[in-house]
Design an enzyme around this catalytic site. Structure first.
Site, PDB file in Angstrom:
ATOM      1  N   PHE A 198       0.833  -1.208   0.000  1.00  0.00           N
ATOM      2  CA  PHE A 198       0.000   0.000   0.000  1.00  0.00           C
ATOM      3  C   PHE A 198       0.872   1.265   0.000  1.00  0.00           C
ATOM      4  O   PHE A 198       0.893   2.037  -0.959  1.00  0.00           O
ATOM      5  CB  PHE A 198      -0.938  -0.072   1.217  1.00  0.00           C
TER       6      PHE A 198
ATOM      7  N   TYR B 208       5.718  -7.902  15.806  1.00  0.00           N
ATOM      8  CA  TYR B 208       5.812  -6.660  15.026  1.00  0.00           C
ATOM      9  C   TYR B 208       6.455  -5.549  15.880  1.00  0.00           C
ATOM     10  O   TYR B 208       7.439  -4.936  15.468  1.00  0.00           O
ATOM     11  CB  TYR B 208       4.408  -6.260  14.595  1.00  0.00           C
TER      12      TYR B 208
ATOM     13  N   THR C  29      11.680 -10.754   9.027  1.00  0.00           N
ATOM     14  CA  THR C  29      11.625  -9.637   8.070  1.00  0.00           C
ATOM     15  C   THR C  29      12.139  -8.362   8.734  1.00  0.00           C
ATOM     16  O   THR C  29      12.926  -7.618   8.149  1.00  0.00           O
ATOM     17  CB  THR C  29      10.181  -9.438   7.558  1.00  0.00           C
TER      18      THR C  29
ATOM     19  N   THR D 139       2.032  -9.492   1.207  1.00  0.00           N
ATOM     20  CA  THR D 139       0.799  -8.689   1.301  1.00  0.00           C
ATOM     21  C   THR D 139       0.698  -7.677   0.165  1.00  0.00           C
ATOM     22  O   THR D 139      -0.338  -7.043  -0.004  1.00  0.00           O
ATOM     23  CB  THR D 139       0.729  -7.930   2.646  1.00  0.00           C
TER      24      THR D 139
HETATM   25  P1  NAD Z   1       1.682  -3.557   3.228  1.00  0.00           P
HETATM   26  O1  NAD Z   1       1.465  -4.872   3.874  1.00  0.00           O
HETATM   27  O2  NAD Z   1       0.682  -3.065   2.248  1.00  0.00           O
HETATM   28  O3  NAD Z   1       3.101  -3.513   2.528  1.00  0.00           O
HETATM   29  C1  NAD Z   1       4.220  -4.251   2.969  1.00  0.00           C
HETATM   30  C2  NAD Z   1       4.943  -4.781   1.752  1.00  0.00           C
HETATM   31  O4  NAD Z   1       6.111  -5.501   2.178  1.00  0.00           O
HETATM   32  C3  NAD Z   1       4.101  -5.755   0.944  1.00  0.00           C
HETATM   33  O5  NAD Z   1       4.200  -5.435  -0.419  1.00  0.00           O
HETATM   34  C4  NAD Z   1       4.715  -7.119   1.239  1.00  0.00           C
HETATM   35  O6  NAD Z   1       4.527  -8.047   0.208  1.00  0.00           O
HETATM   36  C5  NAD Z   1       6.170  -6.743   1.446  1.00  0.00           C
HETATM   37  N1  NAD Z   1       6.926  -7.686   2.264  1.00  0.00           N
HETATM   38  C6  NAD Z   1       6.582  -8.228   3.458  1.00  0.00           C
HETATM   39  N2  NAD Z   1       7.554  -9.040   3.898  1.00  0.00           N
HETATM   40  C7  NAD Z   1       8.557  -9.000   2.972  1.00  0.00           C
HETATM   41  C8  NAD Z   1       9.822  -9.630   2.874  1.00  0.00           C
HETATM   42  N3  NAD Z   1      10.285 -10.464   3.826  1.00  0.00           N
HETATM   43  N4  NAD Z   1      10.575  -9.365   1.777  1.00  0.00           N
HETATM   44  C9  NAD Z   1      10.121  -8.551   0.794  1.00  0.00           C
HETATM   45  N5  NAD Z   1       8.929  -7.924   0.835  1.00  0.00           N
HETATM   46  C10 NAD Z   1       8.152  -8.149   1.928  1.00  0.00           C
HETATM   47  O7  NAD Z   1       1.863  -2.503   4.429  1.00  0.00           O
HETATM   48  P2  NAD Z   1       1.963  -0.918   4.366  1.00  0.00           P
HETATM   49  O8  NAD Z   1       0.820  -0.385   5.114  1.00  0.00           O
HETATM   50  O9  NAD Z   1       2.227  -0.457   2.997  1.00  0.00           O
HETATM   51  O10 NAD Z   1       3.273  -0.686   5.260  1.00  0.00           O
HETATM   52  C11 NAD Z   1       4.538  -0.471   4.690  1.00  0.00           C
HETATM   53  C12 NAD Z   1       5.566  -0.242   5.786  1.00  0.00           C
HETATM   54  O11 NAD Z   1       5.203   0.897   6.564  1.00  0.00           O
HETATM   55  C13 NAD Z   1       5.708  -1.419   6.748  1.00  0.00           C
HETATM   56  O12 NAD Z   1       7.054  -1.573   7.088  1.00  0.00           O
HETATM   57  C14 NAD Z   1       4.927  -0.969   7.963  1.00  0.00           C
HETATM   58  O13 NAD Z   1       5.420  -1.536   9.143  1.00  0.00           O
HETATM   59  C15 NAD Z   1       5.150   0.534   7.932  1.00  0.00           C
HETATM   60  N6  NAD Z   1       4.057   1.237   8.608  1.00  0.00           N
HETATM   61  C16 NAD Z   1       2.822   1.309   8.011  1.00  0.00           C
HETATM   62  C17 NAD Z   1       1.798   1.941   8.686  1.00  0.00           C
HETATM   63  C18 NAD Z   1       0.415   2.059   8.098  1.00  0.00           C
HETATM   64  O14 NAD Z   1      -0.488   2.540   8.778  1.00  0.00           O
HETATM   65  N7  NAD Z   1       0.193   1.673   6.860  1.00  0.00           N
HETATM   66  C19 NAD Z   1       2.024   2.488   9.961  1.00  0.00           C
HETATM   67  C20 NAD Z   1       3.278   2.363  10.516  1.00  0.00           C
HETATM   68  C21 NAD Z   1       4.302   1.752   9.828  1.00  0.00           C
END
Ligand code: NAD
Ligand code: UDP
Length: 322
Positions: free
Chosen positions: A12, A144, A91, A36
């Site tokens: 996302f 996490y 991860t 994801t």
């Molecule tokens: P998301 O799940 O949509 O995106 C995460 C991406 O990482 C996915 O495309 C998934 O396939 C990929 N991924 C997961 N494990 C992997 C691995 N071992 N190797 C390669 N790719 C891998 O989540 P998001 O909401 O887009 O979040 C992105 C980042 O921002 C994350 O690190 C999350 O912790 C951080 N974050 C997001 C939020 C939020 O509200 N969306 C808040 C705080 C932190």
């Protein structure tokens, strides 16, 4: 033009970041294992010759030449990161070591997508970067929360020990178009339920609070934090300081969707934080950043994206724009 690697680029937040970096004229290497993330999030970028996608799991080392790294790879929603907690920890931890080693070798500047979850269920409100948090180290969310805390520790250790140029934003709940419709997060759940006329599942009393930041604002903050002029002394909160109870959020979404859905109460998940609101003063002083999109505007844009996607489902075919 910089060569920029975005891990988790098909997710996302990552897909919005890739899009914006391309628009700024950079070369973007999206690295993702599609746990994801979805190819559909980046197909519109594939025609751009400055964009490349690589299927790779960051728990394994990767040798590429880059100028900057944004490390976003990690499932972010509780149901996804609790699906395989050991892989989530790998991860966060092995992934961080691999991207930091890459940054060290290539002398690339590197950003770690940290999270408000490092504050756990906070006993200090609002949360400033100086607060050390209140995390259950063995609970269901710990894969996490503690994974992300360990990643922060690794980033600051690589900085102190090897001089790696790091940026560590602590991102608070971010929402917007392309959120996974089944990721269980509150905004995606409520929008899907409201559009389909189903009951809105409020966990616990609904009096717990969150602060929701629209994805464009978060992406602005991430990119600003990576600029040459900025020297952050530590982690930097990025989030919208407007705080809402979950019940208020449900009512707004019902109204914006013109839905007839009613609230239904369900048990509160274990260790669910009771309140969350960032102090973003440091981001304002450091990068002049403050979120610009209010909740109703951001929700309306998100709802119209979900409407388009759900229109393919039978239940939603009956729905029409108000
Ligand atoms: P998301 O799940 O949509 O995106 C995460 C991406 O990482 C996915 O495309 C998934 O396939 C990929 N991924 C997961 N494990 C992997 C691995 N071992 N190797 C390669 N790719 C891998 O989540 P998001 O909401 O887009 O979040 C992105 C980042 O921002 C994350 O690190 C999350 O912790 C951080 N974050 C997001 C939020 C939020 O509200 N969306 C808040 C705080 C932190
Ligand atoms: N929540 C809810 N109903 C849902 C999904 C979530 O009431 O269908 C609540 C959840 O218990 C939490 C808040 O909304 O208090 C935010 O949950 P989310 O999973 O989106 O994010 P996080 O808890 O990681 O901040």
């Amino acid at each position: 033009m910089q060569r920029i690697m975005v891990t988790g680029g098909a997710g996302f937040l990552g897909s919005h970041l890739c899009e914006r970096l391309l628009a700024l004229g950079h070369e973007v290497l999206c690295v993702d294992n599609y746990f994801t993330g979805r190819k559909g999030n980046i197909t519109h970028l594939m025609r751009n010759p400055r964009f490349e996608a690589l299927r790779h799991d960051i728990t394994l080392p990767l040798q590429v030449e880059v100028d900057q790294i944004y490390n976003l790879a990690c499932p972010a929603s509780p149901i996804h990161y609790q699906f395989d907690p050991v892989q989530t920890i790998k991860t966060c931890v092995h992934g961080a070591i691999n991207v930091l080693d890459l940054a060290r070798r290539t002398k690339a500047r590197i950003l770690q997508a940290s999270t408000s979850e490092v504050y756990g269920d906070p006993s200090v409100h609002p949360q400033s970067e100086s607060y050390w948090g209140n995390v259950n180290p063995i609970g269901l969310r710990s894969c996490y929360d503690e994974g992300k805390r360990c990643a922060e520790s690794l980033f600051f250790s690589y900085h102190r020990q090897y001089g790696v140029d790091i940026r560590v934003p602590r991102i608070f709940n971010t929402y917007g178009p392309r959120m996974h419709e089944h990721d269980g997060r509150v905004i995606s759940n409520f929008i899907v339920q409201a559009l389909q006329g189903n009951p809105i599942t409020v966990y616990g009393t609904g009096n717990q609070t969150r602060s929701f930041c629209y994805v464009d604002d978060t992406v602005d903050g991430l990119i600003a934090l990576m600029s040459d002029e900025v020297r952050p002394p530590g982690p930097v909160n990025l989030g919208n300081p407007q705080e809402y109870t979950i019940r208020e959020l449900a009512e707004r979404i019902i109204a914006l969707c013109h839905s007839s859905s009613r609230l239904t109460m369900a048990p509160l998940p274990h260790d669910d934080p009771q309140q969350r609101k960032p102090n973003v003063e440091q981001a304002r002083q450091l990068i002049g950043w403050h979120p610009a999109i209010d909740l109703d505007t951001g929700l309306s844009r998100t709802i119209s994206d979900f409407r388009k996607r759900l229109v393919t489902c039978d239940e939603a075919l009956a729905l029409s724009e108000p």
